[in-house]
Design an enzyme around this catalytic site. Sequence first.
Site, PDB file in Angstrom:
ATOM      1  N   TRP A 127      -5.640   5.303  -3.207  1.00  0.00           N
ATOM      2  CA  TRP A 127      -4.563   5.805  -2.341  1.00  0.00           C
ATOM      3  C   TRP A 127      -5.197   6.685  -1.272  1.00  0.00           C
ATOM      4  CZ3 TRP A 127       0.957   5.873  -3.862  1.00  0.00           C
ATOM      5  CH2 TRP A 127       1.759   6.587  -2.963  1.00  0.00           C
ATOM      6  N   ASP A 128      -5.347   6.118  -0.090  1.00  0.00           N
ATOM      7  CA  ASP A 128      -6.086   6.803   0.973  1.00  0.00           C
ATOM      8  C   ASP A 128      -5.121   7.504   1.934  1.00  0.00           C
ATOM      9  OD1 ASP A 128      -8.263   7.565   2.465  1.00  0.00           O
ATOM     10  OD2 ASP A 128      -8.993   5.532   2.848  1.00  0.00           O
ATOM     11  N   MET A 129      -5.634   8.432   2.706  1.00  0.00           N
ATOM     12  CA  MET A 129      -4.838   9.127   3.730  1.00  0.00           C
ATOM     13  C   MET A 129      -5.825   9.644   4.771  1.00  0.00           C
ATOM     14  SD  MET A 129      -3.682  11.952   5.224  1.00  0.00           S
ATOM     15  CE  MET A 129      -3.829  13.514   4.402  1.00  0.00           C
ATOM     16  N   ASP A 160     -16.692  10.921   1.671  1.00  0.00           N
ATOM     17  CA  ASP A 160     -17.201   9.679   2.261  1.00  0.00           C
ATOM     18  C   ASP A 160     -18.713   9.716   2.367  1.00  0.00           C
ATOM     19  OD1 ASP A 160     -14.964   8.174   2.532  1.00  0.00           O
ATOM     20  OD2 ASP A 160     -14.552   8.731   4.606  1.00  0.00           O
TER      21      ASP A 160
HETATM   22  C1  DGJ Z   1     -11.651   6.414   4.203  1.00  0.00           C
HETATM   23  C2  DGJ Z   1     -12.151   6.360   2.792  1.00  0.00           C
HETATM   24  O1  DGJ Z   1     -12.644   7.584   2.407  1.00  0.00           O
HETATM   25  C3  DGJ Z   1     -13.195   5.253   2.668  1.00  0.00           C
HETATM   26  O2  DGJ Z   1     -13.722   5.250   1.385  1.00  0.00           O
HETATM   27  C4  DGJ Z   1     -12.538   3.951   3.003  1.00  0.00           C
HETATM   28  O3  DGJ Z   1     -11.567   3.636   2.058  1.00  0.00           O
HETATM   29  C5  DGJ Z   1     -11.943   4.009   4.394  1.00  0.00           C
HETATM   30  N1  DGJ Z   1     -11.073   5.138   4.542  1.00  0.00           N
HETATM   31  C6  DGJ Z   1     -11.193   2.749   4.703  1.00  0.00           C
HETATM   32  O4  DGJ Z   1     -10.520   2.807   5.870  1.00  0.00           O
END
Ligand code: DGJ
Length: 736
Positions: free
Chosen positions: A476-478, A547
């Site tokens: 679940w990204d944001m 990241d």
């Molecule tokens: C940001 C995340 O932290 C990454 O691991 C990856 O999922 C990218 N978004 C994808 O857009």
Amino acid sequence: MSIIMDKDAVFHLQTRKTSYILAVVGGKYLAHVYWGGRIRTPRSEDALLKRWSCFDVMEPDCGEGIFSLDYLCREYPTGESDYRVPSLLVEFEDGSRETDFLYEKAEVLEGRKKIAGMPCLYTVSEDEAQTLHITLKDEVGGLRLHLYYTVMDELDVITRYVRLENTGDKKVRVNRILSCSVDYEGSDYEWITLPGAWGRERHIQRSRVTRGENRIGSSRGASSHQMNPFMALLSPGAGEQAGEVYGFNLVYSGNFQAGTQVDQVGKLRAFMGMGNEDFSWLLESGESFETPEVVMVYTKEGLGEMSRIFHRVYKKRLLRGVYKEGKRPILVNNWEATYFDFNEEKIVTLAKEAADLGIELLVLDDGWFGKREDDTSSLGDWKVNLNKLPGGLKALADEIEKNGVKFGLWFEPEMVSPDSELYRKHPDWCIHAPGRRRSLCRNQLTLDLSRGDVRQYIIKCLDDILSNVKISYVKWDMNRHMSNLGSAMLPPERQRELPHRYMLGLYEIMEEITQKHPDVLFESCSGGGGRFDAGMLYYMPQIWTSDDTDPIERLYIQYGTSLVYPVSAMGAHVSAIPNHQSGRKTPLATRGCVAMSGNLGYELDLGAFTEEEKKEVKQQVQEYKRIRELIFQGELYRLASPFEGNFAAWMICWEDRSGFVASVVQMQAEVNGSIHRVKMEGLDAEADYIDLDTKEIYHGDELMEIGLVVDLHGDYQSRMWKFSRLSREGEQQWQY
Ligand code: DGJ
């Protein structure tokens, strides 16, 4: 009994090793008396009233004489003639801002009360906690302030939050409402905070507390990469193993504020709560407002023990669901392997390679939906991209499962791309100020989760996919912070409620989705670790830590994160070299060693490994399967800080001390240097421990007092040890 109420209105909260005492002074004012090591019985504290000087504003009619609120150690400062940082600021319809909150009553509740719509620690049986509920009353304004203190004595924590109730017949505007404030009689403290940035989250910052205010916070609509909702106060010289530490952590994922203030006579006020300067909330007659909870930890045994207390309580009473205790799969994520450039064949091949190495789950990251080929489109259109995946998600998931690997999928549910079906249909569904530009971040806008229709849309999109496709994991990204604040649905007088209403909306969505799909493992993410907080952990037991996947960078990030959050919460991946973020080349063993101290994953093209590397990865995977229960359930001891020297070292030990894994990483090679040792902690001094690789036997005291020699050759080298305690009969007590 962990809460003792005295008839003179002295309240004594006791945990296993701590006491927290508050008292009603002069029959009216709630004062803070003490927080520290456990004592038996406090005396009643009218002495607190005695200080004032000729330049102070006096409070009338307070029992025996006059006194100044400006000198009082207050439990929940509401302004008045106290000029220090208040916890509450309100405004009445007639424009007045004055309040006078006086003690009304108190009760002790068994167990705890839930905070409506928000994450908080929980109990599984009532006898795990007691809650002190104190009511203060502002007669003229028609307000009642409810202070809640939950004492979890076995876990050694106290939590606090407040509820403001409007019992009058007029609206009241709340401009600030913090969760806690603690006044200390002296100010000889240092404080630690966790500042950072994208790719560099939660580095440790330590400095002296100085006169005036020191503040941290976030106005970004998320707890943020830039500052974590955590702070600790330390007695001078307190370190990992010894010294007084007071830790505060807010269970909340949005805007927050916290800090310290040292006043004219050297007293210290520490405070923490939600919201920033722009926060405001209109409280109608008969309504209540509840704040998030602050978890408070005190120990004399240094930062290490503070962290272990936070970890224990979060693992036991914050994380929920089937994955809370561990059992998390080793995953491969295609993001750094392919970025947006993938198709069905590439993903299935990656799954087969993963299966071969013993990896248990494949995560398909960003780019599988709408017409998304890069980050410029399609967020909000949660329909599979049939150009890339012609068979659809279901067929892909089935194919992956057929290869013995589970399937996981990435979503960014809170966002919308201007280039999307969703935005074309509902341009007012994003956060925006009327008639003004809509600034983009990563080409996207934030959906307005204060709106019920938006929440329903998100829930339906996710639920449809999770109900129809065999998905075992969701990332679940944001990926952006809020700007151009405004909601098309909220009336003008409620516009400043948006950031908090957004969080309540997000929590509602996450609660519904995670409860509907209890077997799915959810990992939270926000451009890496931009929302690494206890609020998110309540819904999702693991979080993508950063990241930045470079293991050397990760030493700092994971070390800082571990001050508060358990290693079981940290996503940590082995990635390719040169590392995509730093350009650094590090040995595979070191990448493995660092990632194995969290939730191990791989994030690179597995097909690019040489045969020799494949063998090494297979061994890492096998090794991790044998130690992961310990990693998830054991206790962390930080042994050497990367912020302080050339080595980072840590160990994770079973609570009963029956075995441990210890790791060390050398940053730079030393030629002809001195002998370095790592000293273990938390072992059974009297027992013997066996090195499970070399079979050499050491005494527990020897491991702790003399330590193990670090004999590493080269930059970025690492070493992992595994030890089991031996019984008197010589049997291994950790069945590794
Ligand atoms: C940001 C995340 O932290 C990454 O691991 C990856 O999922 C990218 N978004 C994808 O857009």
